[in-house]
Design a protein around this motif. Structure first.
Motif, mmCIF file in Angstrom:
data_model
loop_
_atom_site.group_PDB
_atom_site.id
_atom_site.type_symbol
_atom_site.label_atom_id
_atom_site.label_comp_id
_atom_site.label_asym_id
_atom_site.label_seq_id
_atom_site.Cartn_x
_atom_site.Cartn_y
_atom_site.Cartn_z
ATOM 1 N N MET A 26 0.829 -1.204 0.000
ATOM 2 C CA MET A 26 0.000 0.000 0.000
ATOM 3 C C MET A 26 0.868 1.260 0.000
ATOM 4 N N ILE A 27 1.917 1.286 0.814
ATOM 5 C CA ILE A 27 2.770 2.479 0.904
ATOM 6 C C ILE A 27 3.523 2.701 -0.409
ATOM 7 N N LEU A 28 4.047 1.645 -0.989
ATOM 8 C CA LEU A 28 4.796 1.790 -2.243
ATOM 9 C C LEU A 28 3.905 2.314 -3.373
ATOM 10 N N MET A 29 2.609 2.021 -3.313
ATOM 11 C CA MET A 29 1.684 2.525 -4.331
ATOM 12 C C MET A 29 1.535 4.045 -4.265
ATOM 13 N N THR A 30 1.945 4.668 -3.149
ATOM 14 C CA THR A 30 1.862 6.128 -3.018
ATOM 15 C C THR A 30 3.081 6.817 -3.630
ATOM 16 N N GLY A 31 4.075 6.032 -4.044
ATOM 17 C CA GLY A 31 5.257 6.615 -4.680
ATOM 18 C C GLY A 31 6.382 6.973 -3.732
ATOM 19 N N LEU A 32 6.268 6.625 -2.462
ATOM 20 C CA LEU A 32 7.337 6.929 -1.518
ATOM 21 C C LEU A 32 8.550 6.028 -1.769
ATOM 22 N N GLU A 33 9.723 6.524 -1.391
ATOM 23 C CA GLU A 33 10.975 5.776 -1.515
ATOM 24 C C GLU A 33 11.102 4.845 -0.312
ATOM 25 N N GLU A 34 11.570 3.640 -0.551
ATOM 26 C CA GLU A 34 11.723 2.650 0.512
ATOM 27 C C GLU A 34 13.189 2.501 0.889
ATOM 28 N N ALA A 35 13.455 2.372 2.184
ATOM 29 C CA ALA A 35 14.815 2.138 2.668
ATOM 30 C C ALA A 35 14.744 1.372 3.981
ATOM 31 N N LEU A 36 15.845 0.789 4.358
ATOM 32 C CA LEU A 36 15.974 0.162 5.662
ATOM 33 C C LEU A 36 16.883 1.072 6.467
ATOM 34 N N LYS A 37 16.350 1.687 7.489
ATOM 35 C CA LYS A 37 17.140 2.586 8.338
ATOM 36 C C LYS A 37 17.155 2.009 9.735
ATOM 37 N N GLY A 38 18.322 1.864 10.289
ATOM 38 C CA GLY A 38 18.417 1.219 11.586
ATOM 39 C C GLY A 38 18.006 -0.223 11.430
ATOM 40 N N MET A 44 10.120 7.330 2.519
ATOM 41 C CA MET A 44 10.531 8.726 2.501
ATOM 42 C C MET A 44 9.994 9.462 1.274
ATOM 43 N N LEU A 45 9.935 10.785 1.413
ATOM 44 C CA LEU A 45 9.634 11.675 0.298
ATOM 45 C C LEU A 45 10.771 12.684 0.246
ATOM 46 N N ASP A 46 11.477 12.736 -0.866
ATOM 47 C CA ASP A 46 12.611 13.644 -1.030
ATOM 48 C C ASP A 46 13.623 13.513 0.108
ATOM 49 N N GLY A 47 13.867 12.279 0.515
ATOM 50 C CA GLY A 47 14.860 12.017 1.561
ATOM 51 C C GLY A 47 14.387 12.238 2.985
ATOM 52 N N LYS A 48 13.159 12.687 3.172
ATOM 53 C CA LYS A 48 12.615 12.924 4.524
ATOM 54 C C LYS A 48 11.775 11.729 4.957
ATOM 55 N N ASN A 49 12.029 11.239 6.167
ATOM 56 C CA ASN A 49 11.258 10.116 6.699
ATOM 57 C C ASN A 49 9.803 10.527 6.894
ATOM 58 N N LEU A 50 8.886 9.733 6.322
ATOM 59 C CA LEU A 50 7.458 10.000 6.505
ATOM 60 C C LEU A 50 6.786 8.898 7.309
ATOM 61 N N VAL A 51 7.011 7.660 6.889
ATOM 62 C CA VAL A 51 6.315 6.525 7.496
ATOM 63 C C VAL A 51 7.318 5.393 7.715
ATOM 64 N N GLY A 52 7.176 4.718 8.833
ATOM 65 C CA GLY A 52 7.963 3.522 9.090
ATOM 66 C C GLY A 52 7.031 2.404 9.516
ATOM 67 N N MET A 53 7.504 1.188 9.390
ATOM 68 C CA MET A 53 6.702 0.066 9.886
ATOM 69 C C MET A 53 7.596 -0.820 10.721
ATOM 70 N N ASN A 105 -5.068 6.867 3.313
ATOM 71 C CA ASN A 105 -5.430 8.268 3.550
ATOM 72 C C ASN A 105 -4.476 8.938 4.537
ATOM 73 N N TYR A 106 -4.049 8.197 5.559
ATOM 74 C CA TYR A 106 -3.057 8.732 6.497
ATOM 75 C C TYR A 106 -1.758 9.044 5.752
ATOM 76 N N VAL A 107 -1.314 8.085 4.945
ATOM 77 C CA VAL A 107 -0.061 8.250 4.205
ATOM 78 C C VAL A 107 -0.160 9.429 3.245
ATOM 79 N N LEU A 108 -1.267 9.529 2.523
ATOM 80 C CA LEU A 108 -1.424 10.622 1.562
ATOM 81 C C LEU A 108 -1.472 11.982 2.250
ATOM 82 N N GLU A 109 -2.092 12.040 3.412
ATOM 83 C CA GLU A 109 -2.108 13.306 4.152
ATOM 84 C C GLU A 109 -0.700 13.651 4.623
ATOM 85 N N ALA A 110 0.061 12.654 5.062
ATOM 86 C CA ALA A 110 1.448 12.889 5.477
ATOM 87 C C ALA A 110 2.277 13.399 4.300
ATOM 88 N N VAL A 111 2.061 12.833 3.125
ATOM 89 C CA VAL A 111 2.753 13.281 1.910
ATOM 90 C C VAL A 111 2.394 14.738 1.619
#
Length: 194
Positions: A26-38, A44-53, A105-111
């Motif tokens: 679901m998150i990847l469908m919003t176009g956010l970049e995926e990474a493993l941090k820690g 992320m969006l433009d290098g800024k952390n938005l959502v983690g799981m 909807n939460y993710v899109l509002e965060a974006v």
């Protein structure tokens, strides 16, 4: 054992694999970049952390790094502790129904908030006083005092707030006993959630 990819993270958490895969898709469908941090996946969006799981023993959670800014979708958001200003999470236990449309909807509002440049910045070097209970421990244990002084200013503040927010003296003493090995190990109060 640490993981080296989001795929490996999901595979490692067998009990929560289905939920993590749902979140990820679901998150990847919003176009956010995926990474493993820690130790956990971050989106992320433009290098800024938005959502983690993250998967825990009794629940799986989505973390919104600027969740306090979300206004349209708040019914599921909770703060993980009193000192967190911006971070909010949604927790699910095994068997809870996950409505990915609602979560999207939460993710899109965060974006949207990120694109608008809205951000809650952490308070840096906020003054605090070392509680008398901790000072007494320092007088009897110089190793403990040295360890406390070697951790970051922010971690020192978190520990002090953790002690002073207790109302009863016995609770304060119990908290000091709980945090002593963490401080000696140069760990922060909330490091296990990162």
């Amino acid at each position: 054992m640490s993981v080296k990819s989001v795929d490996e993270y999901i595979q490692k958490h067998v009990h929560w694999r289905s939920e993590l895969e749902q979140f990820r898709e679901m998150i990847l469908m919003t176009g956010l970049e995926e990474a493993l941090k820690g130790v956990a996946p971050i989106y992320m969006l433009d290098g800024k952390n938005l959502v983690g799981m993250a998967a825990f023993k009794n629940h799986v959670a989505l973390w919104f790094h600027q969740g306090a800014l979300l206004k349209e979708n708040t019914q599921l958001l909770i703060s993980s502790n009193e000192s967190t200003k911006s971070l909010r999470q949604i927790r699910f236990e095994k068997g809870d129904r996950i409505n990915t449309d609602v979560i999207r909807n939460y993710v899109l509002e965060a974006v949207q908030k990120q694109r608008e440049g809205k951000e809650i910045k952490p308070e840096r070097n906020k003054e605090f006083e070392i509680p008398e209970e901790l000072i007494r421990v320092f007088k009897n244990n110089s190793t403990f005092e040295k360890a406390f002084k070697e951790i970051s200013f922010g971690k020192q503040r978190e520990y002090c707030e953790f002690i002073v927010t207790a109302k009863r003296e016995t609770t304060k003493q119990n908290r000091i006993e709980k945090i002593t090995p963490m401080i000696l190990g140069r760990k922060g109060l909330y490091d296990k959630y990162k």
